[in-house]
Design a protein around this motif. Sequence first.
Motif, mmCIF file in Angstrom:
data_model
loop_
_atom_site.group_PDB
_atom_site.id
_atom_site.type_symbol
_atom_site.label_atom_id
_atom_site.label_comp_id
_atom_site.label_asym_id
_atom_site.label_seq_id
_atom_site.Cartn_x
_atom_site.Cartn_y
_atom_site.Cartn_z
ATOM 1 N N VAL A 1 0.752 -1.610 -0.504
ATOM 2 C CA VAL A 1 -0.071 -0.037 0.294
ATOM 3 C C VAL A 1 0.992 1.278 -0.039
ATOM 4 C CG1 VAL A 1 -2.154 1.333 1.477
ATOM 5 C CG2 VAL A 1 -1.531 -1.354 0.599
ATOM 6 N N LYS A 2 0.632 2.113 -0.717
ATOM 7 C CA LYS A 2 1.255 3.325 -1.080
ATOM 8 C C LYS A 2 0.376 4.780 -1.129
ATOM 9 C CE LYS A 2 5.797 1.958 -4.019
ATOM 10 N NZ LYS A 2 4.745 0.859 -4.508
ATOM 11 N N PRO A 3 0.623 5.654 -0.164
ATOM 12 C CA PRO A 3 0.311 6.772 0.018
ATOM 13 C C PRO A 3 -0.724 7.574 -1.699
ATOM 14 C CG PRO A 3 2.274 7.300 0.292
ATOM 15 C CD PRO A 3 2.455 6.016 -0.270
ATOM 16 N N GLY A 4 -1.813 7.976 -1.007
ATOM 17 C CA GLY A 4 -2.742 8.777 -2.246
ATOM 18 C C GLY A 4 -3.940 7.939 -2.800
ATOM 19 N N VAL A 5 -4.739 7.509 -4.071
ATOM 20 C CA VAL A 5 -6.075 7.079 -4.142
ATOM 21 C C VAL A 5 -4.994 5.471 -5.508
ATOM 22 C CG1 VAL A 5 -7.939 6.679 -5.523
ATOM 23 C CG2 VAL A 5 -7.475 8.741 -3.759
ATOM 24 N N PRO A 6 -5.372 4.273 -4.666
ATOM 25 C CA PRO A 6 -4.649 3.752 -5.655
ATOM 26 C C PRO A 6 -5.070 3.121 -7.384
ATOM 27 C CG PRO A 6 -5.561 2.518 -3.816
ATOM 28 C CD PRO A 6 -5.900 3.237 -3.773
ATOM 29 N N VAL A 7 -3.885 3.003 -7.828
ATOM 30 C CA VAL A 7 -4.878 2.122 -9.339
ATOM 31 C C VAL A 7 -5.977 1.579 -9.224
ATOM 32 C CG1 VAL A 7 -2.991 2.752 -10.232
ATOM 33 C CG2 VAL A 7 -3.833 0.790 -10.099
ATOM 34 N N THR A 8 -6.611 0.594 -8.056
ATOM 35 C CA THR A 8 -7.274 -0.654 -7.839
ATOM 36 C C THR A 8 -8.388 0.760 -6.924
ATOM 37 O OG1 THR A 8 -6.755 -0.783 -5.804
ATOM 38 C CG2 THR A 8 -6.363 -2.208 -6.993
ATOM 39 N N TYR A 9 -8.819 1.488 -7.079
ATOM 40 C CA TYR A 9 -9.959 2.191 -7.120
ATOM 41 C C TYR A 9 -10.713 2.520 -8.218
ATOM 42 C CZ TYR A 9 -12.782 6.300 -6.961
ATOM 43 O OH TYR A 9 -13.683 7.714 -7.187
ATOM 44 N N VAL A 10 -12.088 2.317 -8.262
ATOM 45 C CA VAL A 10 -13.138 2.071 -9.291
ATOM 46 C C VAL A 10 -13.961 3.346 -8.711
ATOM 47 C CG1 VAL A 10 -14.625 0.574 -10.395
ATOM 48 C CG2 VAL A 10 -13.381 -0.465 -9.274
ATOM 49 N N PRO A 11 -13.742 4.224 -10.055
ATOM 50 C CA PRO A 11 -14.774 5.686 -10.359
ATOM 51 C C PRO A 11 -15.762 5.388 -9.437
ATOM 52 C CG PRO A 11 -12.928 6.138 -12.229
ATOM 53 C CD PRO A 11 -13.443 3.869 -10.988
ATOM 54 N N PHE A 12 -16.415 6.227 -8.628
ATOM 55 C CA PHE A 12 -17.390 6.338 -7.165
ATOM 56 C C PHE A 12 -17.860 5.305 -7.496
ATOM 57 C CE2 PHE A 12 -21.501 8.373 -7.287
ATOM 58 C CZ PHE A 12 -21.234 9.583 -6.372
ATOM 59 N N ARG A 13 -17.244 4.236 -7.420
ATOM 60 C CA ARG A 13 -17.717 2.734 -7.292
ATOM 61 C C ARG A 13 -18.707 2.563 -6.292
ATOM 62 N NH1 ARG A 13 -14.782 -3.024 -5.645
ATOM 63 N NH2 ARG A 13 -14.208 -1.245 -3.783
ATOM 64 N N ASN A 14 -18.854 3.022 -4.786
ATOM 65 C CA ASN A 14 -20.063 2.893 -3.862
ATOM 66 C C ASN A 14 -20.744 3.866 -3.465
ATOM 67 O OD1 ASN A 14 -18.569 0.479 -2.369
ATOM 68 N ND2 ASN A 14 -17.429 1.758 -1.435
ATOM 69 N N GLY A 15 -20.889 5.293 -4.550
ATOM 70 C CA GLY A 15 -22.034 5.858 -4.469
ATOM 71 C C GLY A 15 -23.137 5.314 -5.933
ATOM 72 N N ILE A 16 -22.361 4.904 -6.785
ATOM 73 C CA ILE A 16 -23.448 4.105 -7.987
ATOM 74 C C ILE A 16 -23.516 2.760 -7.172
ATOM 75 C CG2 ILE A 16 -22.997 2.414 -10.239
ATOM 76 C CD1 ILE A 16 -20.844 4.379 -10.650
ATOM 77 N N PHE A 17 -23.398 2.352 -6.078
ATOM 78 C CA PHE A 17 -23.475 0.909 -5.618
ATOM 79 C C PHE A 17 -24.929 1.540 -4.795
ATOM 80 C CE2 PHE A 17 -19.849 -2.479 -5.634
ATOM 81 C CZ PHE A 17 -20.153 -2.219 -7.090
ATOM 82 N N LEU A 18 -24.611 2.422 -4.112
ATOM 83 C CA LEU A 18 -25.831 3.110 -2.889
ATOM 84 C C LEU A 18 -26.458 3.586 -3.495
ATOM 85 C CD1 LEU A 18 -22.836 4.525 -0.464
ATOM 86 C CD2 LEU A 18 -24.213 2.465 -0.124
#
Length: 223
Positions: free
Chosen positions: A88-105
């Motif tokens: 794990v490195k600082p910042g948002v990693p490349v595994t972040y899926v854009p706004f995924r939880n917002g869409i799921f919710l």
Amino acid sequence: MSKKAICILSGGMDSTLSSYIAKNEGYEIIAIHFNYGQRTEKRELKAFRDVCENLNVKNKYEIDIPFFTQIGASALTDANIDVPIDGVKPGVPVTYVPFRNGIFLSIAAAVAEKENAEAMFIGVVEEDSSGYPDCTDAFINQIKNAINEGTKEATHISIKTPLVKLHKSEIVKKALELNVPLELTWSCYKEEKEACGVCDSCRLRLNGFAQANSKDPIPYKGS
């Protein structure tokens, strides 16, 4: 009439524990799972179905969201982007899926309104979330307000995040305390037969088990 909760259930350790907490709080669980073109889509779906069976969930939704692979931008949904395995490195990693939880919710809110559910459970974890911006308390509170503003006047949905302030070791301990079948869960970003042990998700999970002085029951490569 029993109170109902929508549980967003990926089949991972966090969402599974969150669902068991919902059950312990007396909610009738309506489970919802998203197939969004993630690398381990089939394995996560199996974990979801296995956990639902263990929880004796009668009402569940398996929802396909194909556009995440269309937009790419994440190592989880774009085969051209490698899943990082160097920690794990600082910042948002490349595994972040854009706004995924917002869409799921948002989708879960539509199901909640249809089912007359009063709560939605999501297993977001702020501290160990790898820097994902859609896993924070602040984000959840904002989207809860937007959901209640944009639904019928009679609809009042709370979003429950029972793990948001916990460390992974605390999550492992809580899961063991509640007899959550962790052997049914899957967290690896890369592999579907044996977990890789080196992606961010595997590292966080294994570290949580180590700090909790417990052994992870799922199979790992080379172990």
